[in-house]
Every structure is written in C-alpha cells, then in structure tokens.
Design a protein around this motif. Structure first.
Motif: not given
Length: 312
Positions: A38-41, A48-49, A82-87, A156-171
């Motif tokens: 049931g985990g990520m793997y 979806l990727l 895959v790791r967007r929510p964890f990040i 890290f905050d700048d990186y997370c802002a980029a993840v939020r803006a650039n990476i789609k949500d597969i979940y």
C-alpha cells in the motif's frame, strides 16, 4: 529484556552514545510509507507520470526507478511528481518528531549523544533541539534542496515554491497545482536537476556517514539501534563494527548476521516491541518523560505519553 530500569541504567552509565535509526522510529509521526504494502512503491502508477513510454515501462517493472539517479538526471518529473506531497508537507511541518526523536534530543541535552545516524529522509531530527552537527542523515533529507548536477544549494522555501508552481499533482488533492509539470532549474548551472538532498539509488552516501564510521564509532561506549531491519548496507556497518554494547529496539531480533548476540550471556540487549512505546517507557525510567511537552508530539505519540503517565 523488558523495558525497565535495567536498560535505563545502561544508558545512564554511558557517556558517548551512538544511535542508528530506520523507518520504524517515524511511523508514529504518520510519515508516508514507501516500501510496505500500500506504500508508494506498491501503489505507483507510472501512467500518471510525465515520462517517456520506455521510462514508464522501467517503473512498471521496478518502482524503485522513480528514485534512481540515471532516471532523475534524464527526467526530473517522476521523482518530483511522486514526492510532491512529501516535499510540501515537510515545508508545512505536517509531521512532528516522535517520542523516539525526543529521546535522542534528551540524550543530546544531557551531553551523552555522540552521533545519530539516521537512514530516514524525513528530517524529523532537525525539527528537535538536537545539535544538527550530531545528526548524520546517511540517505540524505527531504528538508534541504540542492542541485544533483553541480551541488549548489537552493533555499528550501524557494525550492518548495517552485515545486508548488511547476509540478503537477498526480494525487488530485491540490486544485492550485499546474496541469502540466515544467522544469525546476538550478540557479547556478541552469540544469533541471534541483531536488531534495535525498540519496538517489545508484548514488554514493554522503562523506559525513563514512567520517562518522571512521571517527565516531571507535569512541562509542553504547550503540542504540531502533526501527531498522539492518539489511541495508552500508548503513548496517554501524551495527556490525560497533566496539561496544548494542541495544536493539525492534519487533523481532535482527542483526545476528552482523554479530549481534542476544543469547543468554551475550553482551547485546534486545528490546522487543513498538519503538514508540519502548522509547516512551525508557524516557519514563530515565526521568525524562515529563520534559517532553505533549503539544510537541504527533497524536499517536501523545497518546502513548499520556497512557504511560496515567499508569504511574
């Protein structure tokens, strides 16, 4: 051995304690599970990727490819999607340190902690008051970001802002996420290879881990091993080469192939059971449990703490 004053006396008598941890010490925090059913793997859906058909096929055959170095350098998107929510959850401090992490913090506050070597990437140790210089995340941490190609760090905050803006949500949980993923580029080299400082499959462990093996382990007078099966190398070398008594906290005895000896008359100690309950009781027997404010704990850890206090 039961969790009681005997083990507490062993800890009290130690001056230079090393700690080796695995995923079991973070379960109480509710950290996303990667390896279990049931985990990520197990639940990975390559269709979806954002990846080529050949890359998707590799991930169908072996989900570990989603965090493999060659894959990331060729295509950053599967890792990030895959790791967007964890990040983003890490940035939001969605998960709190557990009783185990507070136990390590207490060791440090009392001048007993030599080093904690963690195989976990959740960064929970860094959310305590444990001296960051005493923490070695041997598989890296999700809580810091750098370029995999050139090593340049990114806030890290700048990186997370980029993840939020650039990476789609597969979940399908973030309506503000973009519909299509776009590159996150390094400000230093320009390559699309910025990521958390987790160690990808096929990459080397950080120098700090090998320095700890060389410089710290020979000086340790007690090793505490918690929440790990001791099958992952080279992290398990900490347990194999410890020149001191070893205390294992786990649901079952492991590490005999590394020389751990839990037989009658053996020098090592096995504490069977859930890591969170075990370290809660150790905190109690050491007189440290009252030092842990319940509001600083995740709900499951808080319940264990309260139950121990009520049973006194």
């Amino acid at each position: 051995m039961s969790v009681g004053s005997g083990v507490a006396r062993v800890i009290e008598g130690a001056d230079r304690v090393m700690v080796l941890t695995g995923a079991g010490v973070s379960c109480a925090a509710g950290i996303p599970d990667f390896r279990s059913p049931g985990g990520m793997y197990a639940s990975l859906r390559p269709e979806l990727l954002t990846a080529s058909e050949s890359q998707k096929q590799l991930m169908r055959e072996d989900p570990v490819y989603v965090v493999e170095k060659k894959m990331f350098l060729a295509n950053q998107f599967p890792y990030h999607e895959v790791r967007r929510p964890f990040i983003l959850g890490t940035q939001e401090r969605r998960w709190k340190p557990t009783l185990f992490h507070r136990f390590v913090e207490r060791l440090d506050k009392r001048g007993k902690l030599l080093r904690v070597v963690t195989q976990n990437i959740d960064g929970l140790e860094f959310l305590t008051q444990t001296d960051p210089e005493r923490i070695v995340p041997c598989h890296g941490t999700i809580a810091r970001a750098a370029c995999e190609a050139c090593g340049a760090e990114m806030l890290f905050d700048d990186y997370c802002a980029a993840v939020r803006a650039n990476i789609k949500d597969i979940y399908g949980v973030d309506p503000e996420a973009p519909a299509v993923s776009t590159n996150i580029r390094c400000g230093a080299c320009g390559k699309p290879t910025v990521k958390p400082t987790t160690v990808l499959f096929g990459a080397s462990l950080p120098d700090a881990f090998f320095a700890s093996l060389r410089d710290d382990l020979p000086r340790a007078d007690l090793l505490i091993v918690a929440g790990t099966s001791l099958v992952v190398s080279p992290a398990n070398l900490v347990a194999a080469h410890a020149p001191c008594r070893r205390v294992l906290v786990n649901n079952e005895p492991v590490g005999e192939h590394l020389g751990l000896d839990f037989s009658r008359g053996g020098d090592d100690i096995f504490l069977e059971g859930d890591a969170e309950d075990t370290f809660g009781r150790l905190l109690h027997h050491l007189g440290w449990l009252q030092d842990v404010p319940p509001d600083d704990l995740p709900p499951h850890s808080r319940k264990i703490r309260d139950n121990i206090i009520l049973s006194l």
